[in-house]
Every structure is written in C-alpha cells, then in structure tokens.
Design a protein around this motif. Structure first.
Motif, PDB file in Angstrom:
ATOM      1  N   ALA A   1      52.091 -30.720 -43.057  1.00 10.07           N
ATOM      2  CA  ALA A   1      50.635 -30.624 -43.048  1.00 10.07           C
ATOM      3  C   ALA A   1      50.048 -30.630 -41.639  1.00 10.07           C
ATOM      4  O   ALA A   1      48.859 -30.391 -41.461  1.00 10.07           O
ATOM      5  CB  ALA A   1      50.034 -31.765 -43.862  1.00 10.07           C
TER       6      ALA A   1
ATOM      7  N   LEU B   1      48.142 -27.555 -40.726  1.00 10.35           N
ATOM      8  CA  LEU B   1      46.740 -27.519 -41.132  1.00 10.35           C
ATOM      9  C   LEU B   1      45.864 -28.166 -40.054  1.00 10.35           C
ATOM     10  O   LEU B   1      44.827 -27.622 -39.652  1.00 10.35           O
ATOM     11  CB  LEU B   1      46.605 -28.291 -42.453  1.00 10.35           C
ATOM     12  N   VAL B   2      46.297 -29.334 -39.574  1.00 10.60           N
ATOM     13  CA  VAL B   2      45.523 -30.065 -38.578  1.00 10.60           C
ATOM     14  C   VAL B   2      45.396 -29.228 -37.303  1.00 10.60           C
ATOM     15  O   VAL B   2      44.310 -29.089 -36.732  1.00 10.60           O
ATOM     16  CB  VAL B   2      46.188 -31.418 -38.263  1.00 10.60           C
TER      17      VAL B   2
ATOM     18  N   ARG C   1      46.559 -35.465 -45.814  1.00  8.33           N
ATOM     19  CA  ARG C   1      47.795 -35.051 -46.470  1.00  8.33           C
ATOM     20  C   ARG C   1      49.000 -35.640 -45.748  1.00  8.33           C
ATOM     21  O   ARG C   1      49.975 -36.044 -46.370  1.00  8.33           O
ATOM     22  CB  ARG C   1      47.876 -33.534 -46.483  1.00  8.33           C
ATOM     23  N   ASN C   2      48.909 -35.722 -44.412  1.00 12.31           N
ATOM     24  CA  ASN C   2      49.995 -36.331 -43.657  1.00 12.31           C
ATOM     25  C   ASN C   2      50.156 -37.800 -43.998  1.00 12.31           C
ATOM     26  O   ASN C   2      51.261 -38.317 -44.064  1.00 12.31           O
ATOM     27  CB  ASN C   2      49.711 -36.218 -42.152  1.00 12.31           C
TER      28      ASN C   2
ATOM     29  N   GLY D   1      44.251 -31.996 -43.548  1.00 10.49           N
ATOM     30  CA  GLY D   1      45.611 -32.114 -43.023  1.00 10.49           C
ATOM     31  C   GLY D   1      45.974 -33.552 -42.700  1.00 10.49           C
ATOM     32  O   GLY D   1      47.070 -34.017 -43.013  1.00 10.49           O
ATOM     33  N   LEU D   2      45.036 -34.280 -42.074  1.00 11.14           N
ATOM     34  CA  LEU D   2      45.308 -35.668 -41.705  1.00 11.14           C
ATOM     35  C   LEU D   2      45.553 -36.523 -42.950  1.00 11.14           C
ATOM     36  O   LEU D   2      46.484 -37.330 -42.993  1.00 11.14           O
ATOM     37  CB  LEU D   2      44.134 -36.247 -40.903  1.00 11.14           C
TER      38      LEU D   2
END
Lengths: 329, 296
Positions: A296, A299-300, B120-121, B117-118
């Motif tokens: 992911a 994505l970031v 999900r991480n 994203g954060l």
C-alpha cells in the motif's frame, strides 16, 4: 479569480512555427530522440516492462488530448481503457479473432462508450465534468463486476496474443514489442496530427475562450464530443494492447484508481505538453515496478506525488524542461 | 391482486427500502459537507470519502486503544478529523484558491490516496468490527415480521437532526449569513471587516467534521476498513451532480431521495441497485443539466 487554465502554464510559446507534421524544430528533435529510445531500448531493457510503459504512454497521450487541448479533465478514462482490454481479450480468447482486429475492436468499444458518455458529460464543464465522467466510469465498473463475459473478480485470463496478419507469431516478447511500439508511435503521431489540424486549432480556441469560439460560429459541443470520442477510442486501443501484452484483462483496468493513475502520469509529465504524458507514464510505471513489493505504500507515494505536483510542480517534468529551454515540447 | 397481497408485498419490501433510506442518510450527510465546502472554497473535496473513513477509524481506535466509547467518540472523532482538515486547508488547499478549480480536485485526490494508503498499511485491508452500544436495543422496532435494529433508527434520527441543524445554521443565523455572503462576494465581505480566509478554513474544517461524523455513525453498520470511503464517495459525487450544489436543502433532500430509490431498486431488480444512481444522474443531465436544485 480562478481564470488561469490548467494548461496555460505549459503553453509557453504562443507562436509556433509549423513544420513537418505540425512539429516545431525542438519537437522534431525530441520526437526523433524518443523514436530512437523506443527502437534501442528493447535491446537493453526487459521488453515486457517497456511494452507496459508504451501502453500507458499511449493511454496518457489519449487522456492528454482531452485535458491538454480541450481543457476537459476526465476522471473516468479507466472505463474506455478497461473495456478496451476486456473486449480485445474476449475477442482474442473466445472468438479467436486475430490480434490486429482484436485491438481495433478495443478501440471501437472505447469510441462506442465515449460517444454517449461524452455526449452526457459535455453538458457540464470544469469540476462537474470530472465528477460526471468519474460516476459514469464507476457505472462501467459495476457492469464489468456483474457481466458474465468479464469473469468477475478473476478477469479474463490466458488471452492468446495470436499471430499478427497471419505471419508474425506474437508469443515471443520481442515480436510483440515491435507491434506495441508501432501502435504507440502511430497513436502518438495521430494525436499530434489531430492537435495541429484546423480541427485542433478550434479545440484549443475552445479551451482558451469558449464563449468566443461559440460567437465565431463554431459548434463547440460537436468539437468537444469529437475530441472525447477520439480520446476514448485511443484509450480503448491502449487497453486492448495491454490485454494482449499481459494476456489478462481484470477489474483493475476499469477501477477508478486506474483513472487516477492516468491523470497522475499526465500531471507528472506535464498537462498539455506533447511529450509529457510519455515521460509521465515512464516515470510512474518505473516507480510502480520498483515499489511493487511495498504494497500500500505505492498508494501513499502516488498520493504524495499528486500533492507535490499540484503544489509546486504544476508544469510537470517536460513542461519545466520546455520552460527552461524556452521551447514548447 | 388483493389488498392483503399488496400489504404483504409492501411488508417484504420494507427492510430493503429502509436500508436504502439509511444509505440515503449517509449520502445526505456527505453531499451536504461537499456542498458546504464547495460553496465557500470552490473546491470539490475528493478527500471527503477518506475523511469519512478516518471518522470511523478514529472512533474505533478511541474504543480499542483508549477505551473511550461511542457517545464521546461521536463528538471527539469529528473534532479530531476536523482539526486534521483545518491543517490540510492551511498547509495545502489555501495555496490553490487563485488557480483553476481542477487543481483543488487533484490535490484532494492525492490526499485521499495518501490517507487511504496509510490506513491500509497500518490496519490492512480487512475490516474491523465496531459494536454499537447496547442501549440502542431499546429503540428496536418490531412490526409483525418486520424488524429494524434500534441503531438504524438512531442513525436516521441523528443524520436528519445534524442535516437540519446545519441548514438552520447556514440559512437562519448571523454566522450563516456571513458565510452565504462570502460565498457570493468574498472581496466585498472582506472589505466589511470579516476575516474571510479564517472563515474558509473553518468551513473546510466543519465540512470535514460532518464527513467524520457520518463515519462514526457508519462504523457500527459497515465494517470499518480503509476502502469504505472510496466506495461511498463516487456515488456521492453522482448525488451531488443530480442535486446541483446550489442549495443546502437540495443536497439533503437529494441524498435521502436517492437512498430511497436505491432501496426500491434493490426490491425490484437487485443487480441494478448499484448503478441506479448513475442512471438517474444521466437522466437528470439530459433534462436539467444544472441539477435538480442547481442554478445554471
């Protein structure tokens, strides 16, 4: 207050000397350099990776045709790309259609979708246009999720590459590469030709001052729709080519994240520049390649690049280079 | 078909329709926040879905890590996420007001990717469960075979109340009148000595807080996961196009109405329920391009 168009920053030089095929001298040099890279690189780098770059470069160029030259930011180009991939894949696998025809069918489905969607979306402009294209693309996503021929979550797998014109066996990556390179260069030149035709001049007039173009008697809607359909058709061709290269067409190709990716590629390279989308696609695909194992974080990082580009780097890579050299690339 | 059959059909349809209306409550809350932000800042807040998701996650984290329950979270989570929104506006969005509105869309899209994203991480893609407080069982509705969990009743009440309160603040109070005036003519309002940039910051914070509030409400219904906002926000965009962003009441009404229609579709032809909003959007674009409540 907010009059500065998305692309005027990139359009550095207003007076362009029209040379062969609409190229200025700097653009002609850049085009030759790009063609040389396309020809030489498969001897140095992994062909499948390069084919991915070229497919996305064509996709980004198609997207840029709309945002860069008509000023319409579509947030739903994944619909045409993804449907192109599905139709090409299905035709090649289920019907045994030869590759050249299957890819053209991908372009045809892109145009066939782009016609009604564009017709609806051009009723609004600016932010609304973006939201409408995004919503319509989401409709296509749900359709693909449920329609039997797409294979749902599995997608269409093991799509055969086939034999080009009945002569060239495309299963070898190297042979496939030349087909992809040809499609990319042809698409690129076609877009350049469109942009520098009288039709393209009207497109740019609409981008810069729509009321004035209307008052000069141009049917603005028809021009916008035509540009939309052309852009969608080329996106479909890019998607179809990608489906043959990777032997697979999945929901990833129609998801909204794919629409975002093509926006990002064009933004990184430079919205409204000729070569920007190509450079942007190369940068983003390379990045995804190296970051694939970080999950992911991709994505970031993509989000962070978006933010950085919008805040500090609106001309994009090619736009900045062109600005520094005082040429229009 | 006799009257009894009809009543029976209606009873069968009720749960789906009510589920639709509850979805509509979320559409209303989210499109309301989008409309408030767009009216003042001229920015389409693509991060709205991510902020909705943050609201749900903050509520879940408050419970899991600190032991703070649902009721305080209903207030705390919007405040926390709203504060993040204020920081986003000050640091990033405020730099874009003089540019094309599309840059605001692109920037907030980037923010949405980073936030999703954060999360999900940190939490993975699977959902976290957030149990609703037990006291809602008192609100359970039972009419014959038809059963509606109390929490859903509460969601309807809470969402309608907040929507109406927002409408009242904007249309009927002095602060609201400043806000409406600044939406129309920011320079003039500033000349009267009102701090318009501060108002813009607070408006963004308030719109984000609305999204977070919706997120907390949604946490016990949907599982709390990083993609929950992205799934919602595109439909909400279609809702916004249908309603037009001109009026606050318009976005509230459109939100509830579309949820209701979606619920009805679920009864009549389920596979169509996810796309019905987009089809309605197409029809509205053909007949009233500015939206049901919009000004051209």
């Amino acid at each position: 207050m907010a009059e500065a168009s998305v692309v005027t920053g990139a359009a550095a030089a207003r007076h362009e000397e029209q040379g062969f095929w609409g190229f200025t001298r700097a653009q002609a040099i850049a085009f030759l350099a790009m063609s040389a890279v396309v020809v030489v690189s498969p001897f140095l780098l992994y062909p499948v990776f390069l084919m991915k770059v070229l497919c996305f470069a064509l996709f980004a160029c198609a997207f840029n045709l709309l945002v860069g030259y008509v000023g319409l930011l579509s947030f739903g180009h994944a619909a045409y790309f993804g449907m192109g991939a599905y139709i090409t894949g299905y035709a090649a696998k289920a019907w045994g259609v030869p590759p050249e025809l299957a890819i053209l069918m991908g372009g045809a489905i892109g145009a066939a979708l782009g016609l009604p969607f564009g017709w609806l979306a051009i009723r609004r402009s600016g932010i609304y246009f973006s939201m409408i294209t995004l919503a319509l693309a989401q409709m296509v996503f749900f359709f693909c999720l449920q329609a039997p021929f797409t294979g749902g979550e599995d997608g269409i797998q093991a799509i055969p590459r086939g034999t080009l014109l009945g002569v060239f066996d495309l299963t070898a990556d190297f042979t496939m590469y030349w087909l992809v390179a040809f499609i990319f260069l042809a698409g690129f030149l076609l877009i350049h030709r469109i942009v520098h035709s009288p039709f393209g001049q009207v497109m740019k007039a609409i981008r810069d001052n729509e009321p004035r173009a209307t008052s000069l008697g141009y049917r603005v809607e028809q021009y916008k729709l035509m540009a939309f359909v052309l852009s969608a058709a080329l996106a479909g061709i890019a998607g179809g080519t990608k489906a043959l290269v990777f032997n697979i067409a999945t929901l990833t190709d129609v998801r909204w994240t794919m629409s975002g990716e093509v926006v990002l590629m064009s933004l990184v390279g430079g919205l409204g520049t000729v070569f920007g989308p190509v450079v942007g696609a190369a940068v983003i695909v390379t990045m995804q390649n190296y970051l694939a194992e970080f999950g992911a974080w991709v994505l970031v990082i993509q989000g962070a690049i978006f933010i950085a580009c919008v805040l500090a780097f609106r001309r994009g890579v090619v736009g900045e280079i062109g600005n520094a050299l005082r040429v229009k690339l | 078909m006799g009257l009894e059959d009809l009543l029976f059909e209606l009873q069968m349809a009720m749960p789906q329709v009510i589920l639709g209306v509850i979805n509509g409550a979320f559409y209303a809350l989210l499109s309301l926040g989008l409309a408030v932000i767009f009216g003042m800042l001229n920015v389409i807040n693509f991060a709205h879905g991510a902020q909705f998701m943050m609201g749900a996650f903050v509520a879940w984290m408050l419970l899991a890590y600190v032991g703070i329950g649902y009721w305080p979270a209903l207030l705390l989570a919007p405040l926390i996420v709203g504060a993040v929104g204020v920081a986003m506006e000050r640091l990033m969005i405020s730099r874009l007001y003089k540019l094309d509105h599309l840059y605001g869309l692109l920037l907030t899209f980037g923010c949405a990717l980073v936030i999703e994203g954060l999360f999900r991480n940190t939490f993975g893609s699977s959902g976290q469960r957030y149990a609703p407080p037990r006291e809602f069982q008192a609100l359970n509705l039972e009419l014959g075979d038809f059963f509606l969990p109390g929490y859903r009743v509460w969601v309807l009440i809470a969402a309608s109340t907040i929507c109406l309160a927002t409408w009242l603040v904007i249309e009927r109070t002095k602060v609201g009148s400043y806000l409406r005036a600044a939406t129309e003519r920011p320079q003039l309002v500033q000349a009267f000595g009102i701090n318009v940039p501060l108002m813009m910051t607070l408006t963004y914070g308030a719109g984000v807080a609305l999204a977070a509030f919706a997120g907390v409400l949604a946490a016990p219904i949907y599982s709390v996961h990083p993609a929950m906002g992205a799934n919602f926000i595109i439909t909400v965009f279609a809702v916004v196009v249908i309603g037009g962003m001109g009026s606050i009441m318009g976005s509230i009404v459109t939100g509830f109405l579309l949820g209701f229609l979606q619920g009805l579709t679920e009864v009549v032809y389920p596979p169509f329920s996810q796309t019905v909003v987009f089809v309605i959007m197409a029809v509205v674009l053909l007949t009233r391009p500015a939206g049901l409540f919009g000004r051209a």
